[in-house]
Design a protein around this motif. Structure first.
Motif: not given
Length: 324
Positions: A123-138
């Protein structure tokens, strides 16, 4: 007679001198690096106090009868003999449930972590951190997410979110007992555990994939690699073996630690008809309810051995060989 004994005595003297020289050389080497021991001393102290001593104590206590009131009494192999022949809860429920749960959650969570890490990496860098945060938070939410999200979602009555949706859609005619029936509890446990399995192992895999040298992919395309799947198999996985190994170890540990999720979901201990009863649940039962600490320790030693063998298998699959 003396002529025959002389060579033997000479060889023995030579061996003794060589052994002394090795000891002297070893002591000199230790003394030469004496300053470095100050830096590893805190770690060694913590390792000895919190890992080595407890593990050795557990091994000794597993051969004892101990109820936390009387002095431990040596009984030899009786705890292990009882475990293999008379503990029906362990043989009939805990062991099969643990194997089923671990075989699904361990490899399943591991594969999901790698695939999601790879998908995020492209993914482009601008979206990568938000998807990472969404998957790691649980993985950080723990029991809070259990009570806020999964308990009302999997509620066994008509107002449970999942039952309500399925009833309104006409897919079921009566509420399903997702967490209070023997047939569905294990499935719910697997689902929730996979949802919260994107932890530190997932982050390690993502970091490893992002740090793969892009020139390797360019060289691979020149050598005939034509698909993403071939890139993953021939370049990504070999280049991220240390992170893959770490993720495998974390998946094994996570599968063992999550075994108490059945009681949290169902609100019952033991779980309905022992459908979610695991080896860890058996240890808690004997250790903290029956106070048969010797037998509980024997179960812990067996579980430690299982985890050790699983880690050895992971190291064989993903460990870096000498010279690579």
């Amino acid at each position: 007679m003396l002529n025959h004994e002389a060579p033997v005595l000479q060889n023995a003297h030579t061996s003794t001198m060589k052994l002394k020289k090795r000891w002297v050389d070893a002591l000199k080497t230790l003394w030469a690096y004496r300053a470095s021991y100050l830096f590893i001393a805190p770690f060694m102290a913590c390792f000895i106090i919190f890992i080595l001593i407890p593990v050795l104590s557990a091994i000794v206590l597993s051969f004892m009868y101990y109820n936390a009131l009387e002095t431990p009494r040596f009984i030899g192999w009786d705890n292990f003999r009882y475990m293999l022949s008379q503990d029906l809860l362990l043989i009939k429920y805990a062991l099969p449930n643990t194997i089923t749960f671990a075989l699904i959650v361990g490899p399943g969570g591991y594969v999901c972590a790698f695939l999601l890490a790879w998908l995020i990496s492209i993914l482009p860098g601008i979206y990568r951190k938000w998807f990472t945060l969404a998957l790691y938070t649980p993985s950080l939410a723990g029991l809070v997410a259990m009570s806020i999200i999964w308990t009302p979602l999997l509620s066994s009555d008509r107002i449970g979110y999942l039952n309500s949706f399925l009833l309104n859609a006409g897919l079921i005619s009566e509420p399903v007992l997702w967490v209070t029936s023997k047939e569905h509890l294990m499935q719910s446990m697997v689902l929730v555990t996979l949802w919260k399995s994107m932890g530190i192992g997932f982050l390690a895999m993502l970091a490893g994939i992002l740090n793969v040298n892009p020139e390797l992919y360019e060289a691979g395309r020149l050598d005939g690699i034509r698909s993403r799947l071939e890139e993953i198999w021939y370049i990504t996985i070999p280049s991220t073996k240390p992170q893959m190994l770490f993720g495998a170890v974390m998946a094994i540990v996570g599968a063992i630690q999550s075994s108490g999720i059945g009681s949290s979901l169902s609100g019952m201990n033991p779980t309905p008809q022992y459908a979610g009863h695991m080896i860890v649940s058996q240890i808690d039962d004997y250790g903290f309810k029956r106070f048969e600490l010797g037998y509980a320790t024997a179960l812990s030693v067996v579980l430690l051995l299982i985890v050790y063998l699983a880690n050895k298998l992971a190291n064989k699959l993903f460990g870096t060989k000498e010279g690579e």
